[in-house]
Design a protein around this motif. Structure first.
Motif, PDB file in Angstrom:
ATOM      1  N   ALA A  58      10.564  30.110 -68.286  1.00 57.03           N
ATOM      2  CA  ALA A  58      11.284  30.571 -67.105  1.00 57.03           C
ATOM      3  C   ALA A  58      11.518  32.074 -67.238  1.00 57.03           C
ATOM      4  CB  ALA A  58      12.613  29.837 -66.984  1.00 57.03           C
ATOM      5  N   PHE A  59      11.791  32.710 -66.130  1.00 56.39           N
ATOM      6  CA  PHE A  59      12.021  34.154 -66.127  1.00 56.39           C
ATOM      7  C   PHE A  59      13.094  34.542 -67.139  1.00 56.39           C
ATOM      8  CE2 PHE A  59      14.742  37.545 -64.225  1.00 56.39           C
ATOM      9  CZ  PHE A  59      13.882  38.606 -64.447  1.00 56.39           C
ATOM     10  N   GLU A  60      14.164  33.758 -67.187  1.00 55.90           N
ATOM     11  CA  GLU A  60      15.293  34.092 -68.057  1.00 55.90           C
ATOM     12  C   GLU A  60      14.946  33.951 -69.541  1.00 55.90           C
ATOM     13  OE1 GLU A  60      16.495  33.152 -64.063  1.00 55.90           O
ATOM     14  OE2 GLU A  60      15.375  31.944 -65.513  1.00 55.90           O
ATOM     15  N   ASP A  61      13.875  33.235 -69.851  1.00 60.94           N
ATOM     16  CA  ASP A  61      13.498  32.997 -71.245  1.00 60.94           C
ATOM     17  C   ASP A  61      12.358  33.893 -71.727  1.00 60.94           C
ATOM     18  OD1 ASP A  61      15.398  30.936 -71.392  1.00 60.94           O
ATOM     19  OD2 ASP A  61      13.978  29.492 -70.562  1.00 60.94           O
ATOM     20  N   LEU A  62      11.844  34.750 -70.850  1.00 60.06           N
ATOM     21  CA  LEU A  62      10.744  35.619 -71.253  1.00 60.06           C
ATOM     22  C   LEU A  62      11.195  36.586 -72.339  1.00 60.06           C
ATOM     23  CD1 LEU A  62       9.190  36.458 -67.772  1.00 60.06           C
ATOM     24  CD2 LEU A  62       8.179  35.031 -69.547  1.00 60.06           C
ATOM     25  N   ARG A  63      10.341  36.780 -73.311  1.00 63.80           N
ATOM     26  CA  ARG A  63      10.660  37.718 -74.396  1.00 63.80           C
ATOM     27  C   ARG A  63      10.600  39.153 -73.882  1.00 63.80           C
ATOM     28  NH1 ARG A  63       6.857  34.269 -76.416  1.00 63.80           N
ATOM     29  NH2 ARG A  63       5.256  35.889 -76.222  1.00 63.80           N
TER      30      ARG A  63
END
Length: 226
Positions: A60-65
């Motif tokens: 998800a967007f919030e989990d992108l490194r």
């Protein structure tokens, strides 16, 4: 339109790529595209339709490194699924200074008023409306729509633009029902009620339905001084 605004871009990151309809277009113009989506099945389908060099990441967007910056970050009809908290600071962190953010999409609406009324009537026992409301409550008559309204207020972005592309096309009744199955108003219904709603809608649809499918494009540039 996006590439005319962005200029020469070597790397791009796609948010919520789904089955890769937008990905296929951007791989023709950008050397290195990374497509992300939290749904593994979506990415499996995407890989069938894009060049082997396209990178994919299940996230998800919030989990992108964070740590790698791109010349372009774009979301095709997926930005409303991202969480508002920290959305724009995270988006800016994924972009090179001066890099382009692009969001595009729009509602599919039945073009024939008689078909629209028939669908509204059979849908009424289950849903008053299946419209996707503006994530930040921007009224539909406002000149600048979401996410442009948020981008204009963001300290991270400048040169905000909004454009509209007029589209109208036909789709099969089954494809239209498939589209409805992705809309949050139906997804939150009890499965039995959702199935009954779709069954009733299918009975009033012609085999091919005319759709108004205008696309609204929002573009912005990451500020150099942030």
């Amino acid at each position: 339109m996006v590439m005319a605004y962005a200029g020469h871009v070597r790397t791009a990151l796609e948010i919520g790529a789904g089955t890769g309809k937008a990905t296929r277009l951007f791989t023709q113009r950008v050397a290195e595209v990374t497509a992300t989506d939290p749904d593994a099945a979506m990415l499996t389908e995407l890989r069938k339709h894009v060049p082997p060099g396209v990178q994919t990441e299940r996230a998800a967007f919030e989990d992108l490194r964070l740590g790698e910056e791109y010349g372009l970050v774009y979301a095709a009809a997926s930005l409303h699924w991202t969480k508002p908290e920290g959305r724009w600071s995270r988006m800016a962190a994924l972009l090179e200074p001066g890099g382009t953010f692009a969001s595009f999409g729009g509602p599919l609406r039945l073009a024939d008023p008689a078909v629209e009324e028939a669908v509204r009537t059979v849908r009424a026992p289950f849903l008053e409306s299946d419209e996707i409301p503006s994530p930040n409550g921007t009224p539909p008559e406002h000149a600048m729509q979401w996410p442009g309204t948020e981008l204009q207020r963001s300290q991270w972005f400048t040169e905000v633009q909004q454009s509209a592309i007029k589209r109208r096309y036909a789709m099969s009744a089954s494809d239209y029902l498939g589209h409805l199955s992705t809309i949050s108003a139906y997804l939150v219904l009890d499965p039995a009620k959702r199935g009954e709603a779709f069954s009733r809608i299918r009975r009033v649809l012609p085999e091919a339905v005319e759709m108004d499918a205008d696309i609204t494009v929002h573009l912005a540039r990451r500020r150099y001084d942030q």
